[in-house]
Design a protein around this motif. Structure first.
Motif, PDB file in Angstrom:
ATOM      1  N   MET A   1       0.837  -1.177   0.000  1.00 55.35           N
ATOM      2  CA  MET A   1       0.000   0.000   0.000  1.00 55.35           C
ATOM      3  C   MET A   1       0.877   1.233   0.000  1.00 55.35           C
ATOM      4  O   MET A   1       1.663   1.429  -0.884  1.00 55.35           O
ATOM      5  CB  MET A   1      -0.916  -0.066   1.220  1.00 55.35           C
ATOM      6  CG  MET A   1      -2.171   0.723   1.070  1.00 55.35           C
ATOM      7  SD  MET A   1      -2.495   2.088   2.186  1.00 55.35           S
ATOM      8  CE  MET A   1      -1.184   3.158   2.208  1.00 55.35           C
ATOM      9  N   ALA A   2       0.802   2.051   1.025  1.00 55.40           N
ATOM     10  CA  ALA A   2       1.503   3.333   1.064  1.00 55.40           C
ATOM     11  C   ALA A   2       2.904   3.166   1.631  1.00 55.40           C
ATOM     12  O   ALA A   2       3.088   2.575   2.680  1.00 55.40           O
ATOM     13  CB  ALA A   2       0.719   4.316   1.916  1.00 55.40           C
ATOM     14  N   THR A   3       3.874   3.691   0.895  1.00 53.58           N
ATOM     15  CA  THR A   3       5.249   3.647   1.388  1.00 53.58           C
ATOM     16  C   THR A   3       5.785   5.036   1.668  1.00 53.58           C
ATOM     17  O   THR A   3       6.875   5.177   2.185  1.00 53.58           O
ATOM     18  CB  THR A   3       6.170   2.946   0.372  1.00 53.58           C
ATOM     19  OG1 THR A   3       6.066   3.632  -0.883  1.00 53.58           O
ATOM     20  CG2 THR A   3       5.779   1.487   0.207  1.00 53.58           C
ATOM     21  N   ASN A   4       5.007   6.070   1.289  1.00 54.35           N
ATOM     22  CA  ASN A   4       5.366   7.444   1.624  1.00 54.35           C
ATOM     23  C   ASN A   4       4.098   8.290   1.634  1.00 54.35           C
ATOM     24  O   ASN A   4       3.016   7.798   1.318  1.00 54.35           O
ATOM     25  CB  ASN A   4       6.429   7.995   0.662  1.00 54.35           C
ATOM     26  CG  ASN A   4       5.953   8.041  -0.770  1.00 54.35           C
ATOM     27  OD1 ASN A   4       4.815   8.353  -1.058  1.00 54.35           O
ATOM     28  ND2 ASN A   4       6.851   7.725  -1.687  1.00 54.35           N
ATOM     29  N   GLY A   5       4.251   9.557   1.982  1.00 50.12           N
ATOM     30  CA  GLY A   5       3.084  10.421   2.084  1.00 50.12           C
ATOM     31  C   GLY A   5       2.327  10.575   0.783  1.00 50.12           C
ATOM     32  O   GLY A   5       1.101  10.540   0.752  1.00 50.12           O
TER      33      GLY A   5
ATOM     34  N   ALA B   1       0.370   7.438  -0.034  1.00 48.99           N
ATOM     35  CA  ALA B   1      -0.761   7.296   0.885  1.00 48.99           C
ATOM     36  C   ALA B   1      -1.907   8.215   0.474  1.00 48.99           C
ATOM     37  O   ALA B   1      -3.071   7.807   0.465  1.00 48.99           O
ATOM     38  CB  ALA B   1      -0.322   7.606   2.316  1.00 48.99           C
ATOM     39  N   ARG B   2      -1.580   9.473   0.117  1.00 43.55           N
ATOM     40  CA  ARG B   2      -2.618  10.403  -0.340  1.00 43.55           C
ATOM     41  C   ARG B   2      -3.304   9.877  -1.599  1.00 43.55           C
ATOM     42  O   ARG B   2      -4.531   9.928  -1.723  1.00 43.55           O
ATOM     43  CB  ARG B   2      -2.019  11.784  -0.602  1.00 43.55           C
ATOM     44  CG  ARG B   2      -1.906  12.646   0.633  1.00 43.55           C
ATOM     45  CD  ARG B   2      -1.477  14.065   0.300  1.00 43.55           C
ATOM     46  NE  ARG B   2      -0.063  14.165  -0.023  1.00 43.55           N
ATOM     47  CZ  ARG B   2       0.916  14.154   0.868  1.00 43.55           C
ATOM     48  NH1 ARG B   2       0.641  14.045   2.139  1.00 43.55           N
ATOM     49  NH2 ARG B   2       2.174  14.262   0.482  1.00 43.55           N
TER      50      ARG B   2
ATOM     51  N   ASP C   1       1.422   9.839   8.926  1.00 45.68           N
ATOM     52  CA  ASP C   1       0.828  11.158   9.150  1.00 45.68           C
ATOM     53  C   ASP C   1      -0.380  11.388   8.252  1.00 45.68           C
ATOM     54  O   ASP C   1      -1.411  11.906   8.691  1.00 45.68           O
ATOM     55  CB  ASP C   1       1.856  12.266   8.908  1.00 45.68           C
ATOM     56  CG  ASP C   1       2.829  12.426  10.052  1.00 45.68           C
ATOM     57  OD1 ASP C   1       2.548  11.937  11.161  1.00 45.68           O
ATOM     58  OD2 ASP C   1       3.881  13.062   9.828  1.00 45.68           O
ATOM     59  N   VAL C   2      -0.265  10.989   6.993  1.00 42.05           N
ATOM     60  CA  VAL C   2      -1.369  11.160   6.047  1.00 42.05           C
ATOM     61  C   VAL C   2      -2.571  10.336   6.493  1.00 42.05           C
ATOM     62  O   VAL C   2      -3.712  10.817   6.486  1.00 42.05           O
ATOM     63  CB  VAL C   2      -0.927  10.775   4.615  1.00 42.05           C
ATOM     64  CG1 VAL C   2      -2.116  10.711   3.668  1.00 42.05           C
ATOM     65  CG2 VAL C   2       0.111  11.770   4.103  1.00 42.05           C
ATOM     66  N   MET C   3      -2.326   9.099   6.903  1.00 44.38           N
ATOM     67  CA  MET C   3      -3.422   8.232   7.357  1.00 44.38           C
ATOM     68  C   MET C   3      -4.087   8.812   8.612  1.00 44.38           C
ATOM     69  O   MET C   3      -5.315   8.824   8.721  1.00 44.38           O
ATOM     70  CB  MET C   3      -2.912   6.821   7.653  1.00 44.38           C
ATOM     71  CG  MET C   3      -2.412   6.101   6.432  1.00 44.38           C
ATOM     72  SD  MET C   3      -3.722   5.861   5.244  1.00 44.38           S
ATOM     73  CE  MET C   3      -3.688   4.120   5.073  1.00 44.38           C
TER      74      MET C   3
END
Length: 112
Positions: free
Chosen positions: A1-5, A8-9, A57-59
């Motif tokens: 899934m998300a590996t950086n901001g 993730a966005r 942080d994004v999550m």
């Protein structure tokens, strides 16, 4: 899934409405586990570790926005009134009335 901001966005923009909040919390918790594992195995913070922190942080921001009833995509500022206007106008005090109230307040603080 998300590996950086950024990833993730992008993921939340594409999938945030289709998946349950519980699933997003699960993904967030997995990010925390990965961060903790990297922290235990490495003294310095590699780029991957920093990217995971950004994704976390994004999550967290997304979950906080949705918990407050707002849209996760909206970043508009609420400029509405903090309190409602009183339905009955508040009378203005004369300078003498202000002094009298201040004296009473001062005396009451000295007594007790």
């Amino acid at each position: 899934m998300a590996t950086n901001g950024e990833s993730a966005r992008k993921w939340l923009k594409e999938n945030g409405e289709q998946v349950t909040e519980q699933r997003i919390v699960q993904i967030r918790d997995n990010l925390v586990k990965k961060i903790n594992l990297l922290s235990e195995t490495s003294e310095d913070i590699p780029d991957a570790h920093q990217g995971l922190l950004e994704a976390l942080d994004v999550m967290d921001d997304w979950l906080q926005q949705t918990a407050q009833g707002g849209s996760a995509d909206s970043s508009t500022l609420d400029c509405g009134a903090l309190v409602e206007e009183p339905s009955v106008p508040v009378p203005l005090l004369s300078p003498e009335e202000k002094r009298q109230r201040f004296r009473k307040l001062l005396e009451s603080t000295r007594r007790g």
